[in-house]
Design an enzyme around this catalytic site. Structure first.
Site, PDB file in Angstrom:
ATOM      1  N   GLU A 267     102.364  18.718   4.208  1.00 13.09           N
ATOM      2  CA  GLU A 267     102.194  19.420   5.475  1.00 13.09           C
ATOM      3  C   GLU A 267     101.504  18.554   6.526  1.00 13.09           C
ATOM      4  O   GLU A 267     101.694  18.744   7.725  1.00 13.09           O
ATOM      5  CB  GLU A 267     101.392  20.725   5.245  1.00 13.09           C
ATOM      6  CG  GLU A 267     101.603  21.750   6.335  1.00 13.09           C
ATOM      7  CD  GLU A 267     101.117  23.149   5.952  1.00 13.09           C
ATOM      8  OE1 GLU A 267      99.957  23.257   5.498  1.00 13.09           O
ATOM      9  OE2 GLU A 267     101.881  24.117   6.114  1.00 13.09           O
TER      10      GLU A 267
ATOM     11  N   HIS B 122     108.571  14.103 -21.191  1.00 12.83           N
ATOM     12  CA  HIS B 122     109.741  14.731 -21.804  1.00 12.83           C
ATOM     13  C   HIS B 122     110.605  15.430 -20.768  1.00 12.83           C
ATOM     14  O   HIS B 122     111.367  16.331 -21.086  1.00 12.83           O
ATOM     15  CB  HIS B 122     109.294  15.730 -22.876  1.00 12.83           C
ATOM     16  CG  HIS B 122     108.539  15.071 -23.978  1.00 12.83           C
ATOM     17  ND1 HIS B 122     109.132  14.645 -25.125  1.00 12.83           N
ATOM     18  CD2 HIS B 122     107.233  14.711 -24.070  1.00 12.83           C
ATOM     19  CE1 HIS B 122     108.227  14.070 -25.902  1.00 12.83           C
ATOM     20  NE2 HIS B 122     107.063  14.096 -25.283  1.00 12.83           N
TER      21      HIS B 122
ATOM     22  N   LYS C 101     108.706  31.423  10.845  1.00  8.79           N
ATOM     23  CA  LYS C 101     107.798  32.577  10.994  1.00  8.79           C
ATOM     24  C   LYS C 101     108.297  33.507  12.087  1.00  8.79           C
ATOM     25  O   LYS C 101     108.298  34.735  11.931  1.00  8.79           O
ATOM     26  CB  LYS C 101     106.396  32.093  11.406  1.00  8.79           C
ATOM     27  CG  LYS C 101     105.457  31.783  10.280  1.00  8.79           C
ATOM     28  CD  LYS C 101     104.036  31.660  10.870  1.00  8.79           C
ATOM     29  CE  LYS C 101     103.217  30.634  10.142  1.00  8.79           C
ATOM     30  NZ  LYS C 101     101.914  30.399  10.771  1.00  8.79           N
TER      31      LYS C 101
END
Lengths: 452, 452
Positions: free
Chosen positions: B281, B310, B421
């Site tokens: 960010e 793994h 937003k």
């Protein structure tokens, strides 16, 4: 009715710059078909065994789970990678958040579950201090039988069990190759109950084998429904498989080296981890083409909506356009919760629900990435249940090898992890690994050079 | 004695092809010094407030924590992003694995902790069904006061509280801006206890403010030690800050667009998540240079040793050389556990411990990446405690803005999240957001085009 829908509008050049034309999509679907036909041929020849798993008989697994039901307060699953991520995914999706904090009765007499994956003494100590040896069932899972972390953690747990319990074998089951490997030998010698992982089922393709199903059954989950969901991808999923494979291949060729898996649900966080293993370990390969060494693959990244809107979306929107995004949407959230505004400033939330808000935010992010020409697909599940989880597993278990095989990559091996393992064995003093000692000494000459 | 050590041998061209020469390192350190001087100037001018946090007075926080100690079985922290990741990091590092499954007495009379971050009804329902309203303390955290997920989750939780509890304000504290925003107004109106986040401390830089400290203090953790650790980076950490900043900048310039944070400890998994927010960010930004639009930033990826050996190491070793790796090593694991081989095939493990095995595997992976010329640095902590966690926080809180400011990027804003937003607000029917409705309708014309 389709329970999983794939919306790929925002990868098409009709909607975003740099997207696919319909012709390109068809072209890449042909490539995907080549991969799929190679995969199905492998299956016909006895490889790629994951494809056949949905039709296995679950009766012995359910019988076993029933036998031990109600007898244990705790289940410890000892495994790592392909032997733990599938179990984690199923638990994360199907058990309530904070499940282990619930009482035996609240859990319907099913055990708590602890996954002993990492060789981290803090984690193992905490698990063992929570459990009582006489009240704990242990599943040890390693296909090869040689996984060092699993052997080490099981060693610690087995000692803890045997010092307190007279007949520990009644509290252990082993899930491994039917014939080969040290876990098979130990299980036979010590008389543990055991379940087989067929040799043609690789670790990261094993979630629908006893590796994932035995723990799920012990926890009371509907393993038949998991397999039914997986079967649906086998039967009706080819169009989705080919379309998604084509899209991912196109953007790989276009140099987008990051593949973001972003479910909008906290219940699918572990699914994204499972996906990251499948994608990374299957496709991250070196290959030789025309005598040239090529590094193949793209990097999978897990994100969670809405959480990562407050963490990664800034980067996704304004940072480099080097990613393709896969959103997962849950159309119907279980027991959705009405929001009651706690204060007038938040009154715009009245009348909405948490689940609806979550989905609205997904649409907002999808739209914001679209306007920045960042390609995204959206997978919509009607609900989260064993069926849709099984279908998601199978969908990606196809897509990943289809892509690999289309590019002449072996999606089923992992040669790149051997070197590090050999060094570790050498440092542990394991017999037969002395030869890497000199290489290591040479490598570790550094130590005192550049340190602050 | 230094409790954190940075080993950067394997980014230097002495050891790997494509690494830095000593001259290049010096050159990039000069660049980093420019960033640091800009950062310190900002601090002198009243910005970048995180730098001053280690010297804050913790007495009021500790007094408050003491007052409520022993009175509540559960703590719900309502927050998201910068308001939850720091708390999660501290809890993950310092509380035992499975902490919430422990009894009140086993927890030393400290509450269980539930972080209500996502607007996911399944998660919120589970939390509320576990807690009793009269026995639960709630921290609501949002710097701006307007975070929609936090408002929504708090709405649900506040309603749950008020239907059962007569005087709910005694069970709530708010952490927010001292003057501005809707949470400040609500806290004042309703008489909640509150703590301030200073206006010059951004959300993702707020873990060492009351945002992280109040929950940590309620959970019985040593917040003074956290701040002492952070102070050590302020005092003695500049050489580490400049060196690491220089290294990351060099590889950014070389086109490595992925930055992998890989602690070898399950206790530091959330730290890697916290890092991913701070990095992504702060640095994922668009900027204009000579009239040209540039997308800046690299993508942070979290991995965990030994688990991701793994899962991701195959890709890291053989896939594209597009990453720089940061390992975190824990030199001394608490209560390290001796491995007792459960079967002869595993006898090579005898005499080792889980923690030692973990560190050996780190060395193996480090060496295997080195031989493939993949650059890595290794941060070694003597132990995991509040001090080293505080130091890690501060180290990266410096590094990230140093890099941003060196490249003329504002590391403290996040303009790219506004558009999504706004769309969400429009869909929620919030007043003042009608104007985006037409844009959205246009965007969402797709819907029926490309779906399988």
């Amino acid at each position: 009715m389709k329970r999983i829908r794939v919306d790929y509008n925002y990868v098409m050049d009709k909607y975003i710059a740099g997207g696919l034309s319909e012709e390109q999509l068809e072209e890449y679907k042909e490539k995907a078909k080549l991969g799929l036909s190679r995969l199905l041929r492998m299956y016909d020849n006895g490889d790629a065994g994951f494809i056949g798993l949905p039709s296995q008989s679950t009766a012995p697994l359910k019988k076993f789970a029933k036998e031990i039901n109600g007898k244990f307060n705790d289940l410890i699953v000892v495994g790592i990678g392909g032997s733990s991520l599938g179990v984690e995914t199923v638990c994360n999706a199907m058990l309530p958040f904070g499940y282990n904090a619930r009482s035996f009765a609240e859990r319907g007499c099913f055990p708590r579950v602890w996954v002993a994956d990492n060789v981290d003494p803090s984690k193992i100590n905490s698990i063992l201090s929570e459990c009582q040896p006489e009240d704990t069932f242990v599943c040890i899972i390693t296909k090869s039988g040689s996984t060092v972390e699993t052997a080490a953690n099981f060693g610690v747990i087995y000692e803890w069990l045997t010092t307190k319990v007279k007949n520990p074998k009644k509290q252990i089951c082993a899930i491994t190759d039917p014939e080969k490997g040290s876990l098979r030998a130990m299980a036979n010698d010590k008389g543990f109950v055991s379940f087989d992982v067929q040799p043609n089922v690789g670790g990261r393709f094993s979630v629908l084998s006893p590796v994932g199903l035995v723990p799920a059954a012990i926890l009371g989950l509907d393993i038949d429904k998991l397999l039914q969901g997986a079967m649906s991808a086998n039967k009706d999923g080819y169009e989705q498989i080919l379309t998604l494979s084509a899209i991912y291949m196109y953007f790989m060729d276009k140099g987008k080296n990051i593949n973001v898996m972003m479910p909008y649900s906290s219940r699918l966080i572990s699914f994204a981890d499972w996906f990251c293993q499948l994608w990374g370990e299957s496709l991250g390969k070196s290959k030789t083409k025309n005598g040239q060494h090529i590094s193949f693959g793209t990097t999978p990244v897990r994100a969670t909506g809405t959480i990562d809107q407050h963490s990664q979306v800034q980067l996704y929107k304004e940072g480099p356009n080097d990613k393709v995004f896969t959103f997962i949407e849950v159309l119907n959230h279980d027991k959705d919760k009405k929001i009651v505004s706690p204060y007038e400033a938040y009154d715009y939330l009245n009348g909405h629900t948490l689940g609806k808000l979550c989905n609205i935010e997904l649409m907002g992010t999808e739209a914001a990435l679209k306007t920045a020409d960042r390609p995204s697909v959206k997978i919509s599940l009607d609900i989260v249940d064993e069926y849709t989880i099984g279908a998601l597993f199978m969908l990606w278990q196809y897509i990943v090898p289809v892509i690999g095989l289309a590019y002449d990559i072996d999606p089923f091996d992992q040669p790149g992890v051997e070197e590090g393992k050999d060094y570790a064995y050498s440092m542990l003093g394991r017999k037969g690994y002395d030869s890497t000692k000199d290489i290591l000494t040479e490598i570790y000459k550094k130590q005192n050079d550049f340190i602050v």
